[in-house]
Scaffold this motif. Sequence first.
Motif, PDB file in Angstrom:
ATOM      1  N   CYS A   1       0.930  -1.357  -0.246  1.00  0.00           N
ATOM      2  CA  CYS A   1       0.282   0.151   0.302  1.00  0.00           C
ATOM      3  C   CYS A   1       1.140   1.429  -0.410  1.00  0.00           C
ATOM      4  O   CYS A   1       0.838   2.438  -0.059  1.00  0.00           O
ATOM      5  CB  CYS A   1      -1.423   0.150   1.067  1.00  0.00           C
ATOM      6  N   SER A   2       2.035   1.213  -0.642  1.00  0.00           N
ATOM      7  CA  SER A   2       2.530   2.106  -0.332  1.00  0.00           C
ATOM      8  C   SER A   2       2.648   2.860  -1.376  1.00  0.00           C
ATOM      9  O   SER A   2       2.801   2.691  -2.805  1.00  0.00           O
ATOM     10  CB  SER A   2       4.325   1.816  -0.327  1.00  0.00           C
ATOM     11  N   VAL A   3       2.133   4.286  -1.665  1.00  0.00           N
ATOM     12  CA  VAL A   3       1.716   4.990  -2.502  1.00  0.00           C
ATOM     13  C   VAL A   3       2.460   5.739  -3.560  1.00  0.00           C
ATOM     14  O   VAL A   3       3.116   5.722  -5.082  1.00  0.00           O
ATOM     15  CB  VAL A   3       0.255   5.976  -1.739  1.00  0.00           C
ATOM     16  N   GLY A   4       3.488   6.410  -2.522  1.00  0.00           N
ATOM     17  CA  GLY A   4       4.898   6.733  -3.039  1.00  0.00           C
ATOM     18  C   GLY A   4       4.571   8.599  -3.737  1.00  0.00           C
ATOM     19  O   GLY A   4       3.140   8.473  -3.523  1.00  0.00           O
ATOM     20  N   ASP A   5       4.855   8.241  -5.273  1.00  0.00           N
ATOM     21  CA  ASP A   5       4.671   9.367  -5.918  1.00  0.00           C
ATOM     22  C   ASP A   5       3.523   9.574  -7.414  1.00  0.00           C
ATOM     23  O   ASP A   5       3.190   9.868  -7.992  1.00  0.00           O
ATOM     24  CB  ASP A   5       5.315  10.125  -6.285  1.00  0.00           C
ATOM     25  N   GLY A   6       2.978   8.005  -6.791  1.00  0.00           N
ATOM     26  CA  GLY A   6       1.869   7.512  -7.893  1.00  0.00           C
ATOM     27  C   GLY A   6       2.028   6.668  -8.945  1.00  0.00           C
ATOM     28  O   GLY A   6       0.913   6.323  -9.467  1.00  0.00           O
ATOM     29  N   LYS A   7       3.345   6.347  -8.946  1.00  0.00           N
ATOM     30  CA  LYS A   7       3.841   6.206 -10.267  1.00  0.00           C
ATOM     31  C   LYS A   7       3.447   4.571 -11.047  1.00  0.00           C
ATOM     32  O   LYS A   7       2.739   4.014 -11.652  1.00  0.00           O
ATOM     33  CB  LYS A   7       5.459   5.523 -10.888  1.00  0.00           C
ATOM     34  N   LEU A   8       3.665   4.094  -9.579  1.00  0.00           N
ATOM     35  CA  LEU A   8       2.668   2.923  -9.575  1.00  0.00           C
ATOM     36  C   LEU A   8       1.702   2.419  -9.280  1.00  0.00           C
ATOM     37  O   LEU A   8       1.294   1.192 -10.694  1.00  0.00           O
ATOM     38  CB  LEU A   8       3.499   1.783  -8.373  1.00  0.00           C
ATOM     39  N   PHE A   9       1.052   2.804  -9.299  1.00  0.00           N
ATOM     40  CA  PHE A   9      -0.169   2.861  -9.642  1.00  0.00           C
ATOM     41  C   PHE A   9      -0.369   3.289 -11.549  1.00  0.00           C
ATOM     42  O   PHE A   9      -1.762   2.814 -11.392  1.00  0.00           O
ATOM     43  CB  PHE A   9      -1.355   4.051  -9.056  1.00  0.00           C
ATOM     44  N   VAL A  10       0.102   4.191 -11.345  1.00  0.00           N
ATOM     45  CA  VAL A  10      -0.064   4.949 -13.755  1.00  0.00           C
ATOM     46  C   VAL A  10       0.381   3.216 -14.310  1.00  0.00           C
ATOM     47  O   VAL A  10      -0.009   2.520 -14.970  1.00  0.00           O
ATOM     48  CB  VAL A  10       0.685   5.600 -13.715  1.00  0.00           C
ATOM     49  N   THR A  11       1.628   2.419 -13.228  1.00  0.00           N
ATOM     50  CA  THR A  11       2.245   1.297 -14.253  1.00  0.00           C
ATOM     51  C   THR A  11       1.199   0.139 -13.856  1.00  0.00           C
ATOM     52  O   THR A  11       0.533  -0.378 -15.153  1.00  0.00           O
ATOM     53  CB  THR A  11       3.452   1.120 -13.746  1.00  0.00           C
ATOM     54  N   ASN A  12       0.703  -0.106 -13.256  1.00  0.00           N
ATOM     55  CA  ASN A  12      -0.204  -1.466 -12.666  1.00  0.00           C
ATOM     56  C   ASN A  12      -1.171  -1.424 -12.862  1.00  0.00           C
ATOM     57  O   ASN A  12      -1.376  -2.630 -13.142  1.00  0.00           O
ATOM     58  CB  ASN A  12       0.896  -1.934 -11.652  1.00  0.00           C
ATOM     59  N   LEU A  13      -2.174  -0.051 -13.016  1.00  0.00           N
ATOM     60  CA  LEU A  13      -4.265  -0.458 -12.311  1.00  0.00           C
ATOM     61  C   LEU A  13      -4.218   0.709 -13.327  1.00  0.00           C
ATOM     62  O   LEU A  13      -5.590   0.793 -13.535  1.00  0.00           O
ATOM     63  CB  LEU A  13      -3.584   0.214 -10.981  1.00  0.00           C
ATOM     64  N   GLN A  14      -3.723   0.542 -14.540  1.00  0.00           N
ATOM     65  CA  GLN A  14      -4.349   1.472 -15.530  1.00  0.00           C
ATOM     66  C   GLN A  14      -5.538   0.984 -16.388  1.00  0.00           C
ATOM     67  O   GLN A  14      -6.442   1.221 -16.842  1.00  0.00           O
ATOM     68  CB  GLN A  14      -3.344   2.838 -16.621  1.00  0.00           C
TER      69      GLN A  14
END
Length: 299
Positions: free
Chosen positions: A202-215
């Motif tokens: 659940c480490s959001v960070g700068d949002g890059k993982l959300f864009v990379t993995n869940l779009q």
Amino acid sequence: MEELEQGLLMQPWAWLQLAENSLLAKAYITKQGYALLVSDLQQVWHEQVDTSVVSQRAKELNKRLTAPPAAFLCHLDDLLRPLLKDTACPGKATFSCDRVAEALILRVRSELSGLPFYWNFHCILASPSLVSQHLIRPLMGMSLALQCQVRDLATLLRMKDLEIQDYQESGATLSRDRLKTEPFEENSFLEQFMVEKLPEACSVGDGKLFVTNLQSLYMAVTRQEIQVGQKLQVSGDPQTSSSASSQETDSQLLNQPEEPVSSAPSLPVPEKEPTVTSGPMQRPQLLKVKRKKLRGLFS
């Protein structure tokens, strides 16, 4: 839902690194205008303009260029596409952003027909309904979809365990001991995940993982939202948008207590509409209550 709003909702998020600013952004451009949404995970900014604004801003920023608004919009689309789609061919434009009060200005520098081309996206703070439409509701839908996916996988694992047990009871053995696994226990797995995997997952960070993995899942959820809204519009249902839904909920709350007024006298309906029909409807009931009390006292 207008074309720009619907088109923007269906776009995936992109991760941008502009100098020291890490941003999430999405845009949708047509010949009639454009819509842009930007977030730094603390705030969300938005701009939506039509051809009249595009024409006026183009005259202010590019006095040496003369072209119809559609040409400027087409050029902006060409400039933003490499930035947002992360294509292999980098764009020739230079992007930067500045924050002025509560606004965010995204500046673009490029060339058009051999002449310098400048553009500024003036983004203001997005409304709560827009944030809900593009972030809160899709993320809730994604969470529910992933939860359903986990349940299906757990069911599949239990079926696999039963299949392996049947093989073992039939006398089958493993040729390699390292392939042996323990029967799947869902509760133990979830407890172990919460302790060992959750902090990292659940480490959001700068949002890059959300864009990379869940779009892909994000776009599937937003597409489903649009399809549901279109079906409601065709059927004439008043809940064709989130705002319409909230208005209908409010009207239901106001209409429901008409019959049991005496059992809930603390409802704020009379205060909102003291001169409407709700007032006279309650007066006879209040008088009846007083009469009952008076009779009890005299008796």
